[in-house]
Design an enzyme around this catalytic site. Structure first.
Site, PDB file in Angstrom:
ATOM      1  N   CYS B 167       8.848  69.787   8.476  1.00 36.68           N
ATOM      2  CA  CYS B 167       9.822  70.199   9.486  1.00 36.68           C
ATOM      3  C   CYS B 167      11.040  70.823   8.953  1.00 36.68           C
ATOM      4  O   CYS B 167      11.979  71.192   9.942  1.00 36.68           O
ATOM      5  CB  CYS B 167      10.278  68.850   9.996  1.00 36.68           C
ATOM      6  SG  CYS B 167       8.673  68.009  10.641  1.00 36.68           S
ATOM      7  N   HIS B 307      19.615  67.354  11.807  1.00 36.01           N
ATOM      8  CA  HIS B 307      18.101  67.283  11.935  1.00 36.01           C
ATOM      9  C   HIS B 307      17.784  66.452  13.127  1.00 36.01           C
ATOM     10  O   HIS B 307      16.831  66.749  14.188  1.00 36.01           O
ATOM     11  CB  HIS B 307      17.301  66.688  10.671  1.00 36.01           C
ATOM     12  CG  HIS B 307      15.973  66.962  10.749  1.00 36.01           C
ATOM     13  ND1 HIS B 307      15.295  68.029  11.093  1.00 36.01           N
ATOM     14  CD2 HIS B 307      14.841  65.869  10.517  1.00 36.01           C
ATOM     15  CE1 HIS B 307      13.945  67.887  10.904  1.00 36.01           C
ATOM     16  NE2 HIS B 307      13.610  66.419  10.624  1.00 36.01           N
ATOM     17  N   HIS B 341      11.067  68.201  19.309  1.00 39.23           N
ATOM     18  CA  HIS B 341      10.910  68.474  17.987  1.00 39.23           C
ATOM     19  C   HIS B 341       9.965  69.480  17.570  1.00 39.23           C
ATOM     20  O   HIS B 341       8.833  68.942  17.471  1.00 39.23           O
ATOM     21  CB  HIS B 341      10.882  67.144  17.039  1.00 39.23           C
ATOM     22  CG  HIS B 341      10.965  67.324  15.550  1.00 39.23           C
ATOM     23  ND1 HIS B 341      11.171  68.813  14.928  1.00 39.23           N
ATOM     24  CD2 HIS B 341      10.932  66.671  14.499  1.00 39.23           C
ATOM     25  CE1 HIS B 341      11.158  68.516  13.516  1.00 39.23           C
ATOM     26  NE2 HIS B 341      10.940  67.277  13.313  1.00 39.23           N
ATOM     27  N   PHE B 400       8.611  66.070   5.996  1.00 39.27           N
ATOM     28  CA  PHE B 400       7.639  65.321   5.537  1.00 39.27           C
ATOM     29  C   PHE B 400       7.524  65.709   4.040  1.00 39.27           C
ATOM     30  O   PHE B 400       7.560  66.768   3.821  1.00 39.27           O
ATOM     31  CB  PHE B 400       6.316  65.199   6.283  1.00 39.27           C
ATOM     32  CG  PHE B 400       6.400  64.084   7.506  1.00 39.27           C
ATOM     33  CD1 PHE B 400       7.264  63.621   7.656  1.00 39.27           C
ATOM     34  CD2 PHE B 400       5.142  64.360   8.423  1.00 39.27           C
ATOM     35  CE1 PHE B 400       7.479  62.744   9.082  1.00 39.27           C
ATOM     36  CE2 PHE B 400       5.201  63.503   9.551  1.00 39.27           C
ATOM     37  CZ  PHE B 400       6.481  62.834   9.833  1.00 39.27           C
TER      38      PHE B 400
END
Lengths: 80, 412
Positions: B167, B307, B341, B400
């Protein structure tokens, strides 16, 4: 033009983003920006449509659409 | 802490966006600024799975940005990238017909690659056998291809690659792109990120991890960064592309400059595969590295484009990191309340939005922030945007694998 040709044009229009108007019997696949990978994909699709096995070498990028239709017809005839 | 190098500013001279909030940067920006209900809706491809909603780009086919002759051989993720790149290049005023293509690089970020194609062809393999698998599978699936296709589209013959930091991929790409300008390897870099993986296997995978919001009765309210009722992220798709040039080059040709990318920092949590370090220690390293790279202090940061995924763990860890590192001064926002997202594209979309924030002097609000989590002690912009003309902003992206990328952007 033959029924096979018309069905091939329909395949090209449906699966390969070509407009029916830009497909002409005497145009070659390379003129339609179809490279070797695209021709492999066309072979797969045509195999399902016409029920004959089309190998990589059967349709070449400098073949015209009508030549390709004749190649497919010949294969169908040999099956019959 | 300083980098010992003189600051390097990359001018953002072109922006293109494909998002659930609209196709085209200006359309998306207007929707983001309104900060209303999110773009979340049922996704037909996900019907029958437990997590059957997301922020999809619904009218992409009608936008007709990709020639039909090319579209059939491109995965949706590459189609988004090309559409955003075309818009960004047009916005930049650069002329691909006359530029020296060898000096033009492409660096895109992507998390998953051509997932929809892979899923479809795997079904063909199981149902019809290996002989029916598409010859286009590999060029449609491989994660590097979107950047390659952009090069083919515009004749960019310089360095060409895709960064994969989950991400954070889009932000990593922008950082690496700026480095290619700084090193002199390129004069122009087309950068950004793309993702299109709203398909059952991938979204079920996220769902089984417990990462997604399960607010199925109230989709528009499901993505709610920093809110006390947040319960996970809402998956999205999209792309953003930014055209970067050295500031002096952009000035010399009289280009319109949206903002400057003035710093980049990257780090790893070295903690857990998917959970963030609870105190944001790894992320803090990236923030501090980005500030050092830009040659600015923590007290100079006016705005944080967070984020802010709307997951319980991310938002609390990120808030702690922001307050500890930057204090209470910056106005913080997360556009994921509106956009969801978009995974590997998110960092690029947020870099584009942050550029527009600096350009317009307006900080968009965080959608759905009704009741800020009491443990989140930062100034989050809620409900209504702020006309405060920030000069210095940072954009956080955490992936991640504990992979973190932080950009510093400054007003042009």
């Amino acid at each position: 033009m033959s029924d096979t040709y018309e069905r091939l044009v329909a395949l090209l229009a449906e699966g390969f983003g070509l407009e029916a108007g830009e497909i002409d019997p005497e145009r070659t696949f390379s003129e339609l920006e179809m490279d070797s990978l695209a021709l492999v994909e066309l072979g797969l699709t045509a195999q399902q449509e016409f029920g004959v096995t089309i190998a990589d070498e059967d349709i070449q990028s400098d073949d015209t659409i009508s030549q390709a239709a004749k190649t497919i017809e010949a294969k169908m005839a040999s099956l019959a | 802490m300083t980098s010992g190098r003189k600051p390097s500013h990359a001018a953002v001279t072109g922006i293109g966006m494909v998002t659930a909030a609209g196709i085209g940067a200006e359309t998306a920006w207007q929707t983001i600024c309104a900060g209303g209900a999110t773009a979340a809706a049922p996704v037909p491809a996900l019907a029958g799975t437990p997590a059957d909603f997301g922020c999809a780009v619904t009218d992409f086919g009608r936008a007709n940005t990709i020639e039909r002759r090319k579209a059939w051989r491109l995965d949706r993720s590459s189609q988004f990238a090309i559409a955003a790149a075309k818009e960004a290049l047009a916005d930049s005023g650069l002329e691909p017909a006359t530029w020296d293509g060898a000096r033009v690089g492409v660096v895109l970020g992507s998390g998953i690659g051509g997932a929809a194609t892979w899923e479809k062809q795997h079904r063909v393999l199981l149902d019809d056998g290996a002989q029916r698998v598409s010859s286009m599978l590999i060029p449609m699936l491989a994660i590097n291809m979107a950047a390659g296709y952009i090069a083919m589209e515009c004749g960019a013959r310089g360095p060409n690659l895709v960064t994969a930091t989950a991400c954070a991929s889009g932000a990593t790409a922008v950082g690496v792109a700026r480095d290619l300008l700084r090193s002199g390897a390129c004069d122009v870099v087309i950068t950004g990120g793309t993702e299109a993986c709203l398909v059952p296997s991938i979204i079920s995978g996220f769902s089984q991890m417990g990462a997604l919001s399960t607010r199925r009765g109230e989709l528009h309210a499901a993505s709610r960064p920093f809110d006390s009722d947040r319960d996970g992220f809402v998956p999205a798709e999209g792309a953003a592309v930014l055209v970067l040039e050295r500031a002096e080059d952009a000035r010399a040709r009289g280009a319109r400059v949206h903002a400057m990318v003035s710093g980049y920092g990257a780090s790893a949590d070295a903690h857990n595969a998917t959970a963030p370090d609870p105190e944001g220690v790894g992320a803090e390293l990236a923030v501090r590295a980005a500030l050092a790279d830009a040659g600015i202090g923590p007290g100079d940061v006016d705005h944080v484009n967070a984020h802010g995924t709307s997951t319980p763990l991310n938002d609390i860890a990120e808030a702690k990191l922001i307050s500890r590192t930057l204090g209470e001064r910056p106005a913080v926002t997360s556009v994921k309340g509106v956009l969801g997202h978009a995974l590997g594209a998110a960092g690029a979309i947020e870099a584009a939005v942050t550029s527009m924030t600096l350009e317009h002097g307006f900080i968009p609000p965080t959608a759905n922030l009704d009741s800020q989590d009491s443990q989140i002690e930062i100034d989050v912009v809620a409900k209504i945007g702020r006309d405060t003309h920030p000069e210095v902003a940072i954009s956080n992206s955490f992936g991640f694998g504990g992979q973190n990328a932080v950009l510093v952007l400054t007003r042009a």
